[in-house]
Scaffold this motif. Structure first.
Motif, PDB file in Angstrom:
ATOM      1  N   GLU A   1       0.735  -1.110  -0.057  1.00  0.00           N
ATOM      2  CA  GLU A   1      -0.047  -0.126  -0.166  1.00  0.00           C
ATOM      3  C   GLU A   1       1.038   1.362   0.116  1.00  0.00           C
ATOM      4  O   GLU A   1       0.692   2.188  -0.808  1.00  0.00           O
ATOM      5  N   GLN A   2       1.971   1.270   0.768  1.00  0.00           N
ATOM      6  CA  GLN A   2       2.516   2.210   0.949  1.00  0.00           C
ATOM      7  C   GLN A   2       3.307   2.663  -0.601  1.00  0.00           C
ATOM      8  O   GLN A   2       3.657   4.230  -0.923  1.00  0.00           O
ATOM      9  N   GLU A   3       3.916   1.544  -1.032  1.00  0.00           N
ATOM     10  CA  GLU A   3       4.589   1.924  -2.455  1.00  0.00           C
ATOM     11  C   GLU A   3       3.844   2.617  -3.393  1.00  0.00           C
ATOM     12  O   GLU A   3       4.024   3.189  -4.219  1.00  0.00           O
ATOM     13  N   LYS A   4       2.340   2.250  -3.364  1.00  0.00           N
ATOM     14  CA  LYS A   4       1.312   2.772  -4.336  1.00  0.00           C
ATOM     15  C   LYS A   4       1.373   4.443  -4.160  1.00  0.00           C
ATOM     16  O   LYS A   4       0.877   4.844  -5.392  1.00  0.00           O
ATOM     17  N   GLN A   5       1.892   4.661  -3.043  1.00  0.00           N
ATOM     18  CA  GLN A   5       1.620   6.356  -2.982  1.00  0.00           C
ATOM     19  C   GLN A   5       2.787   7.083  -3.753  1.00  0.00           C
ATOM     20  O   GLN A   5       2.958   8.148  -3.632  1.00  0.00           O
ATOM     21  N   LEU A   6       3.922   6.044  -4.003  1.00  0.00           N
ATOM     22  CA  LEU A   6       4.981   6.781  -4.691  1.00  0.00           C
ATOM     23  C   LEU A   6       4.851   6.428  -6.293  1.00  0.00           C
ATOM     24  O   LEU A   6       3.920   5.789  -6.605  1.00  0.00           O
ATOM     25  N   SER A   7       5.497   7.405  -6.997  1.00  0.00           N
ATOM     26  CA  SER A   7       5.422   7.040  -8.370  1.00  0.00           C
ATOM     27  C   SER A   7       6.841   6.678  -8.957  1.00  0.00           C
ATOM     28  O   SER A   7       7.862   7.126  -8.651  1.00  0.00           O
ATOM     29  N   TYR A   8       6.835   5.728 -10.100  1.00  0.00           N
ATOM     30  CA  TYR A   8       7.893   4.987 -10.509  1.00  0.00           C
ATOM     31  C   TYR A   8       8.096   5.569 -12.147  1.00  0.00           C
ATOM     32  O   TYR A   8       7.424   4.826 -12.880  1.00  0.00           O
ATOM     33  N   PRO A   9       8.715   6.772 -12.422  1.00  0.00           N
ATOM     34  CA  PRO A   9       8.808   7.129 -13.756  1.00  0.00           C
ATOM     35  C   PRO A   9       9.043   6.367 -14.669  1.00  0.00           C
ATOM     36  O   PRO A   9       8.889   6.498 -15.783  1.00  0.00           O
ATOM     37  N   LEU A  10       9.992   5.198 -14.337  1.00  0.00           N
ATOM     38  CA  LEU A  10      10.693   4.214 -15.474  1.00  0.00           C
ATOM     39  C   LEU A  10       9.721   2.980 -15.353  1.00  0.00           C
ATOM     40  O   LEU A  10       9.949   2.172 -16.343  1.00  0.00           O
ATOM     41  N   GLY A  11       8.701   3.117 -14.653  1.00  0.00           N
ATOM     42  CA  GLY A  11       7.829   1.756 -14.873  1.00  0.00           C
ATOM     43  C   GLY A  11       8.677   0.658 -14.281  1.00  0.00           C
ATOM     44  O   GLY A  11       9.413   0.618 -13.259  1.00  0.00           O
ATOM     45  N   ASP A  12       8.475  -0.550 -15.174  1.00  0.00           N
ATOM     46  CA  ASP A  12       9.316  -1.832 -14.739  1.00  0.00           C
ATOM     47  C   ASP A  12      10.445  -1.691 -15.344  1.00  0.00           C
ATOM     48  O   ASP A  12      11.206  -3.171 -14.971  1.00  0.00           O
ATOM     49  N   ALA A  13      11.055  -0.832 -16.098  1.00  0.00           N
ATOM     50  CA  ALA A  13      12.087  -0.976 -16.758  1.00  0.00           C
ATOM     51  C   ALA A  13      13.223  -1.349 -15.634  1.00  0.00           C
ATOM     52  O   ALA A  13      13.486  -0.647 -14.587  1.00  0.00           O
TER      53      ALA A  13
END
Ligand SMILES: [Zn+2]
Length: 357
Positions: A6-18
């Motif tokens: 749940e906590q990670e969902k509040q962050l954004s990952y601009p590179l996606g899964d790369a």
């Protein structure tokens, strides 16, 4: 891909899964490349960084790269670096090696990289000197670490024997530390590839951890101070038995909240993310909750650090995890003890027990 909590969902990952494959790089910002090396631990990888750089040479500017963090000393990591050098640097040399802190996955190959390229290691003076000492006494650890664990309530004879037998731990992964270094300090401004990078000293995880922030790029190389998925290890070790690292750690990350909310964070483990302030709030809240759990348990009956492992970690741990977890359990107890919220006494078997009165 591992499912996000749940906590990670509040962050954004601009590179996606790369992810950069072993021996290759991935550009994460102009002139900033991500290198990912395997680690033989439960924490199975480390992120290292390449920064496009230039220095003054005899005939003008010399173009090349700065390495940030080195990877552990083993053949797999050496081979992956060789691939990176052959294919990813555009034929340019490495100009310097910066190390965020002394831990084996960060400093391990520092001796090899600096020798191979004939360049300087840049690191805080505290981490450099602790690394020199830790790497230079191969018999260290074992008995004194076991005695320390016993004084905090570890009783299992098998665990104690294993801890006693575990000497040479740091030196096996950092067999050598470069004989010379250049000192990094809080507030230092480095010029790397035409951009300013400011050094942010952080405490509690390593003796004097240096994170690097570039305002122009909006990038923070956070090292191990802020990680997106796991909480940073903050431990008390036998060499400094009354240490109080958690308040140091929490104050260090609180200072990082002054950086812009849009900062792209490049952590040593996990994926680059945005949401620095959110993550710092999450980590602070995580430790506040652990403090509350510890206080509640200690109000019921005096507790040793070993007693609190189930309270803090809520699952059975193997030996490797137990030694880390003990360090963290003691760190929480010490923050409350030295902060005046708990009293420490030695019981009849020589074990420290903490209580509210
Ligand atoms: Zn570390």
């Amino acid at each position: 891909m591992t499912p996000m909590n749940e906590q990670e969902k509040q962050l954004s990952y601009p590179l996606g899964d790369a992810l950069p494959a072993l021996g290759t790089t991935l550009e994460v910002a102009p002139g900033v490349r991500w290198v990912r090396m395997d680690l033989p631990f439960a924490l199975n990888h480390i992120n290292l960084w390449l920064l496009r750089d230039e220095i003054d040479g005899a005939d003008g500017k010399v173009q090349g790269w700065t390495i940030v963090d080195c990877g552990i000393t083993n053949d797999a990591t050496r081979n992956a670096w060789e691939q990176v050098f052959a294919n990813e640097l555009g034929g340019l040399p490495v100009l310097r090696v910066i190390c965020t802190h002394m831990h084996p996955d960060h400093l391990g190959l520092g001796h090899w990289l600096t020798e191979k390229w004939g360049v300087r290691l840049w690191i805080s003076a505290t981490d450099y000197n602790v690394a020199r000492v830790a790497s230079g006494i191969p018999g260290a650890g074992g008995v004194s670490s076991a005695r320390f664990m016993q004084s905090h309530g570890v009783t299992d004879p098998e665990a104690i024997d294993k801890i006693k037998g575990r000497t040479n731990y740091y030196a096996s992964m950092v067999p050598q530390v470069p004989a010379q270094y250049r000192r990094l300090m809080d507030g230092d401004e480095l010029r790397i590839g035409g951009h300013a990078w400011t050094c942010h000293a952080g405490y509690g995880h390593a003796p004097e951890h240096i994170s690097l922030y570039s305002p122009a790029l909006g990038v923070l190389i956070s090292g191990d101070m802020v990680l997106p998925r796991i909480s940073t290890n903050v431990s008390v070790f036998d060499i400094e038995p009354e240490a109080n690292p958690l308040p140091l750690y929490l104050a260090s990350i609180a200072r990082m909240k002054a950086l812009p909310a849009t900062t792209l964070v490049l952590p040593s483990h996990g994926r680059p993310f945005r949401g620095l302030r959110t993550r710092i709030d999450q980590l602070t809240q995580h430790h506040d909750e652990r403090f509350a759990d510890v206080l509640a348990a200690c109000a019921q009956a005096p507790q040793s650090a070993a007693d609190l492992l189930m309270v803090l970690f809520k699952r059975q741990l193997d030996l490797h995890q137990t030694t880390f977890a003990m360090g963290e359990s003691i760190a929480h107890l010490h923050a409350l003890w030295l902060g005046g919220k708990l009293v420490r006494r030695v019981d009849g078997s020589g074990v420290y027990r903490f209580s509210t009165a």
